[in-house]
Design a protein around this motif. Structure first.
Motif, PDB file in Angstrom:
ATOM      1  N   VAL A   1       0.912  -1.278   0.050  1.00  0.00           N
ATOM      2  CA  VAL A   1       0.232   0.036  -0.242  1.00  0.00           C
ATOM      3  C   VAL A   1       1.450   1.057   0.188  1.00  0.00           C
ATOM      4  N   VAL A   2       0.764   1.565  -0.877  1.00  0.00           N
ATOM      5  CA  VAL A   2       1.227   2.676  -1.513  1.00  0.00           C
ATOM      6  C   VAL A   2       0.730   4.995  -1.452  1.00  0.00           C
ATOM      7  N   GLU A   3       0.675   5.496  -0.547  1.00  0.00           N
ATOM      8  CA  GLU A   3      -0.372   6.654  -0.901  1.00  0.00           C
ATOM      9  C   GLU A   3       1.075   7.569  -1.239  1.00  0.00           C
ATOM     10  N   ARG A   4       0.468   8.095  -2.376  1.00  0.00           N
ATOM     11  CA  ARG A   4       1.234   9.469  -2.904  1.00  0.00           C
ATOM     12  C   ARG A   4       0.590  10.546  -4.375  1.00  0.00           C
ATOM     13  N   GLY A   5       0.388  11.153  -3.565  1.00  0.00           N
ATOM     14  CA  GLY A   5      -0.449  12.786  -3.685  1.00  0.00           C
ATOM     15  C   GLY A   5      -1.880  12.205  -3.500  1.00  0.00           C
ATOM     16  N   SER A   6      -2.452  11.562  -5.320  1.00  0.00           N
ATOM     17  CA  SER A   6      -3.970  11.387  -5.490  1.00  0.00           C
ATOM     18  C   SER A   6      -3.627  10.065  -5.532  1.00  0.00           C
ATOM     19  N   PHE A   7      -2.454   9.292  -6.097  1.00  0.00           N
ATOM     20  CA  PHE A   7      -2.533   7.571  -6.505  1.00  0.00           C
ATOM     21  C   PHE A   7      -2.275   7.074  -5.279  1.00  0.00           C
ATOM     22  N   ARG A   8      -2.960   5.565  -5.478  1.00  0.00           N
ATOM     23  CA  ARG A   8      -2.663   5.006  -4.176  1.00  0.00           C
ATOM     24  C   ARG A   8      -2.675   3.627  -4.774  1.00  0.00           C
ATOM     25  N   LEU A   9      -1.727   2.858  -4.244  1.00  0.00           N
ATOM     26  CA  LEU A   9      -1.377   1.832  -4.949  1.00  0.00           C
ATOM     27  C   LEU A   9      -1.946   1.068  -3.898  1.00  0.00           C
TER      28      LEU A   9
ATOM     29  N   THR B   1       5.902   0.089 -11.471  1.00  0.00           N
ATOM     30  CA  THR B   1       7.169   0.352 -10.902  1.00  0.00           C
ATOM     31  C   THR B   1       7.249   0.703  -9.456  1.00  0.00           C
ATOM     32  N   THR B   2       5.950   1.842  -9.814  1.00  0.00           N
ATOM     33  CA  THR B   2       6.023   2.239  -7.296  1.00  0.00           C
ATOM     34  C   THR B   2       5.617   0.508  -6.896  1.00  0.00           C
ATOM     35  N   ALA B   3       5.231  -1.124  -7.368  1.00  0.00           N
ATOM     36  CA  ALA B   3       5.459  -1.762  -7.390  1.00  0.00           C
ATOM     37  C   ALA B   3       6.458  -2.512  -6.561  1.00  0.00           C
ATOM     38  N   LEU B   4       7.042  -1.799  -7.549  1.00  0.00           N
ATOM     39  CA  LEU B   4       8.441  -2.650  -7.846  1.00  0.00           C
ATOM     40  C   LEU B   4       9.832  -2.084  -6.817  1.00  0.00           C
ATOM     41  N   ARG B   5       9.825  -0.461  -6.986  1.00  0.00           N
ATOM     42  CA  ARG B   5      10.454  -0.247  -5.695  1.00  0.00           C
ATOM     43  C   ARG B   5      10.457  -0.263  -4.230  1.00  0.00           C
ATOM     44  N   ALA B   6       8.532  -0.196  -4.100  1.00  0.00           N
ATOM     45  CA  ALA B   6       8.777  -0.693  -2.896  1.00  0.00           C
ATOM     46  C   ALA B   6       8.576  -1.816  -2.035  1.00  0.00           C
TER      47      ALA B   6
ATOM     48  N   GLY C   1      12.639  -1.876  -1.413  1.00  0.00           N
ATOM     49  CA  GLY C   1      12.573  -0.987  -0.551  1.00  0.00           C
ATOM     50  C   GLY C   1      12.881   0.504  -0.176  1.00  0.00           C
ATOM     51  N   LEU C   2      12.663   0.635  -1.366  1.00  0.00           N
ATOM     52  CA  LEU C   2      13.119   2.403  -2.106  1.00  0.00           C
ATOM     53  C   LEU C   2      12.404   3.357  -2.801  1.00  0.00           C
ATOM     54  N   VAL C   3      10.649   2.735  -2.119  1.00  0.00           N
ATOM     55  CA  VAL C   3       9.529   3.579  -1.874  1.00  0.00           C
ATOM     56  C   VAL C   3       8.740   2.806  -0.483  1.00  0.00           C
ATOM     57  N   PRO C   4       8.583   3.954   0.419  1.00  0.00           N
ATOM     58  CA  PRO C   4       8.237   3.122   2.039  1.00  0.00           C
ATOM     59  C   PRO C   4       6.883   3.138   2.023  1.00  0.00           C
ATOM     60  N   LEU C   5       6.263   2.245   2.455  1.00  0.00           N
ATOM     61  CA  LEU C   5       4.931   1.595   2.043  1.00  0.00           C
ATOM     62  C   LEU C   5       4.259   2.570   2.918  1.00  0.00           C
ATOM     63  N   SER C   6       2.722   2.752   3.123  1.00  0.00           N
ATOM     64  CA  SER C   6       1.806   3.428   3.594  1.00  0.00           C
ATOM     65  C   SER C   6       1.240   2.337   4.382  1.00  0.00           C
TER      66      SER C   6
ATOM     67  N   LEU D   1      10.336  -7.737   6.437  1.00  0.00           N
ATOM     68  CA  LEU D   1      11.164  -6.443   5.575  1.00  0.00           C
ATOM     69  C   LEU D   1      10.541  -5.240   6.046  1.00  0.00           C
ATOM     70  N   ASP D   2       9.433  -4.805   6.050  1.00  0.00           N
ATOM     71  CA  ASP D   2       8.786  -3.737   6.317  1.00  0.00           C
ATOM     72  C   ASP D   2       9.571  -2.258   6.447  1.00  0.00           C
ATOM     73  N   ARG D   3      10.341  -2.631   7.553  1.00  0.00           N
ATOM     74  CA  ARG D   3      11.424  -1.615   7.917  1.00  0.00           C
ATOM     75  C   ARG D   3      12.642  -2.199   7.944  1.00  0.00           C
ATOM     76  N   THR D   4      13.070  -2.674   6.953  1.00  0.00           N
ATOM     77  CA  THR D   4      14.835  -3.558   6.272  1.00  0.00           C
ATOM     78  C   THR D   4      14.779  -2.530   5.499  1.00  0.00           C
TER      79      THR D   4
END
Length: 343
Positions: A6-14, A37-42, A45-50, A61-64
């Motif tokens: 789950v990644v929230e970036r502005g109006s976009f929600r994965l 790509t957002t999913a891959l980067r999450a 660990g390059l994009v933090p999970l919301s 691995l959430d906080r690794t």
């Protein structure tokens, strides 16, 4: 791997759930902006999970941090270090994991040999072809013995001829990979050839998943239908007749009741300038040519009218019909060439 990203970036929600077992090759497929790509980067660990979670081999691995995850990444442009040789690019991963320089270079040499690049060990990236650079990047990712291998559009930077060869090589390497491999692509052929399972994303959500053959046979959105080259409609079946939500009826060979999809390939469509009489086709629709384009060695006609659809025909047939935008035609499809399945 067991993940809910789950990644929230502005109006976009994965919000995507992914599972895979060691040895699985999974492809994330979808249009630009779907969130692949957002999913891959999450995962990297390059994009933090919301929200959500990421477990790999039972470990959370959430906080690794990225550098401590057992994850290898091959980026679209490979990101090889320009000042290092192919050998030292591959040795970089083991060195970061604390392996001594001599041992790391010895391991790198083994990986380059596996990739058929032993004779290019001393070459800098600028001296490598696109296919060679891709294999060096793959070797660098594999040299750390990752439990999750992420590939971001791994063939996108290659020309068509190189792509064919490298795709076959990559398939062999992924078949030997014992952990989980996940690749992101917008190319259906890459996904169909390389992956055991497809996860199709649109607007940050999973819209369909399954084996390549199942998805090719049972598309559930217009995007997927276009990818696999099918005309797709949704309607309600009563026996062999499907009444579309905003259109005519389609006769099928399947005997179903309730909400269904109906699909058929553009090659199943036959075009006529006059309404055919005595045709064996049970489905006949009056259409208008909206556009024509070359599609491989055929002409693809984009049709509007009673039933918007795509039709493929030979250049000779197109010339004999004197097709051009605005031409009225009758499109026919035999019931045996349609495929209906539950929605």
């Amino acid at each position: 791997m067991d993940a809910r990203l789950v990644v929230e970036r502005g109006s976009f929600r994965l919000d995507v759930a992914l599972t895979a077992a060691p040895g699985d090759v999974v492809a994330l497929l979808g249009p630009n902006g779907a969130g692949k790509t957002t999913a891959l980067r999450a995962l990297a660990g390059l994009v933090p999970l919301s929200g959500g979670h990421l477990r790999l081999d039972g470990a959370e691995l959430d906080r690794t941090p990225p550098e401590s995850r057992p994850v290898g990444v091959v980026f679209q442009d490979y990101l090889l270090f320009p000042h290092l040789s192919a050998l030292d690019n591959v040795a970089f991963g083991p060195r970061c994991r604390g392996v001594r320089k001599a041992e790391a270079r010895a391991q790198a040499a083994v990986w380059l040999d596996r990739m058929g690049l032993a004779e290019h060990a001393a070459a800098k990236p600028r001296r490598l072809s696109g296919g060679q650079a891709q294999r060096v990047a793959l070797a660098r990712a594999l040299a750390t013995h990752p439990r999750l291998l992420l590939l971001d559009e791994p063939l996108a930077a290659l020309d068509a001829r190189t792509r064919l060869d490298v795709r076959a090589q990559l398939r062999r390497h992924l078949a030997d990979f014992e952990a989980v491999a996940l690749l992101v692509t917008h190319d259906p052929l890459d996904a169909m050839v390389l992956a055991d399972r497809l996860v199709v994303m649109e607007n940050g959500r999973v819209v369909q998943e399954g084996t390549p053959s199942h998805i090719a046979r049972h598309p559930r959105t217009d995007y997927i239908a276009q990818l696999v080259g099918l005309n797709l409609y949704r309607g309600r079946a009563e026996g062999h007749t499907v009444r579309l939500e905003d259109g005519p009826e389609i006769t099928t060979t399947e005997d179903l009741t309730g909400p269904v999809f109906v699909a058929f390939p553009p090659g199943a469509v036959t075009l006529h300038r006059q309404r055919p009489g005595g045709s064996s086709a049970r489905n006949v629709w009056r259409c208008e040519v909206a556009g024509l384009e070359t599609h491989g060695d055929q002409i693809r006609a984009d049709l509007t009218g009673e039933l918007p659809l795509a039709a493929d025909l030979t250049t000779v047939a197109a010339a004999e019909l004197d097709l051009r935008p605005g031409t009225t035609v009758w499109a026919t499809v035999k019931a045996a060439q349609t495929h209906a399945y539950r929605a």
